[in-house]
Write a protein that holds these residues in place. Structure first.
Motif, short mmCIF file in Angstrom:
data_model
loop_
_atom_site.label_atom_id
_atom_site.label_comp_id
_atom_site.label_asym_id
_atom_site.label_seq_id
_atom_site.Cartn_x
_atom_site.Cartn_y
_atom_site.Cartn_z
N ALA A 9 4.63 -8.42 0.10
CA ALA A 9 5.70 -7.75 -0.63
C ALA A 9 5.15 -7.17 -1.94
CB ALA A 9 6.84 -8.70 -0.92
N SER A 10 4.96 -5.86 -1.95
CA SER A 10 4.45 -5.13 -3.10
C SER A 10 4.67 -3.65 -2.81
CB SER A 10 2.97 -5.46 -3.30
OG SER A 10 2.46 -4.81 -4.43
N SER A 11 4.29 -2.79 -3.71
CA SER A 11 4.44 -1.35 -3.49
C SER A 11 3.13 -0.64 -3.81
CB SER A 11 5.57 -0.78 -4.36
OG SER A 11 6.81 -1.28 -3.95
N THR A 20 1.18 -1.52 1.00
CA THR A 20 2.18 -2.58 1.02
C THR A 20 3.55 -2.00 0.71
OG1 THR A 20 1.83 -3.14 -1.32
CG2 THR A 20 0.53 -4.37 0.30
N ASN A 22 7.75 -3.22 -0.41
CA ASN A 22 8.56 -4.27 -1.00
C ASN A 22 9.95 -4.22 -0.36
OD1 ASN A 22 9.56 -6.30 -2.55
ND2 ASN A 22 9.63 -5.14 -4.43
N ASN A 23 10.05 -4.65 0.89
CA ASN A 23 11.32 -4.71 1.61
C ASN A 23 11.91 -3.33 1.90
OD1 ASN A 23 13.41 -5.91 2.95
ND2 ASN A 23 14.55 -6.47 1.12
N ASP A 40 12.42 1.97 -0.26
CA ASP A 40 11.78 0.68 -0.49
C ASP A 40 12.47 -0.02 -1.64
OD1 ASP A 40 9.97 -1.41 -0.40
OD2 ASP A 40 8.21 -0.15 -0.68
N GLY A 42 11.64 -1.79 -3.84
CA GLY A 42 10.90 -1.81 -5.10
C GLY A 42 11.19 -0.61 -5.97
N ALA A 62 7.47 2.09 -8.96
CA ALA A 62 7.62 0.69 -8.54
C ALA A 62 7.90 -0.21 -9.74
CB ALA A 62 6.37 0.21 -7.82
#
Length: 82
Positions: A9-11, A20, A22-23, A40, A42, A62
């Protein structure tokens, strides 16, 4: 098969599984650019190129939550979805 994203979970922008998300909560196909666009959580809109699996941040920044009109990383979103 996995087109893009690593499960972390990251951007982060990158190619294929080096990128990556983030949801991500929504996705849309854009035929002229042969790309997918994903909202996203994020606070960004991401572009996934189907030709080389490159993930880039299309709009937003982000970690920066706000509601601001603008181009690219000057735009701000508050947890876009759909």
């Amino acid at each position: 098969s996995t087109l893009a994203g690593s499960g972390v979970a990251s951007s982060l922008d990158g190619f294929g599984t080096n990128a990556t998300f983030n949801n991500p909560l929504g996705i849309s196909f854009h035929s002229p650019s042969n790309s997918l666009f994903a909202s996203d959580f994020g606070h960004v809109i991401r572009r996934i190129s189907l030709s080389n699996s490159e993930v880039t941040t299309f709009a937003g920044l982000a970690g920066q939550s706000a509601l601001v009109d603008g181009l690219g990383n000057n735009a701000r979103f508050n947890n876009p979805f759909g």
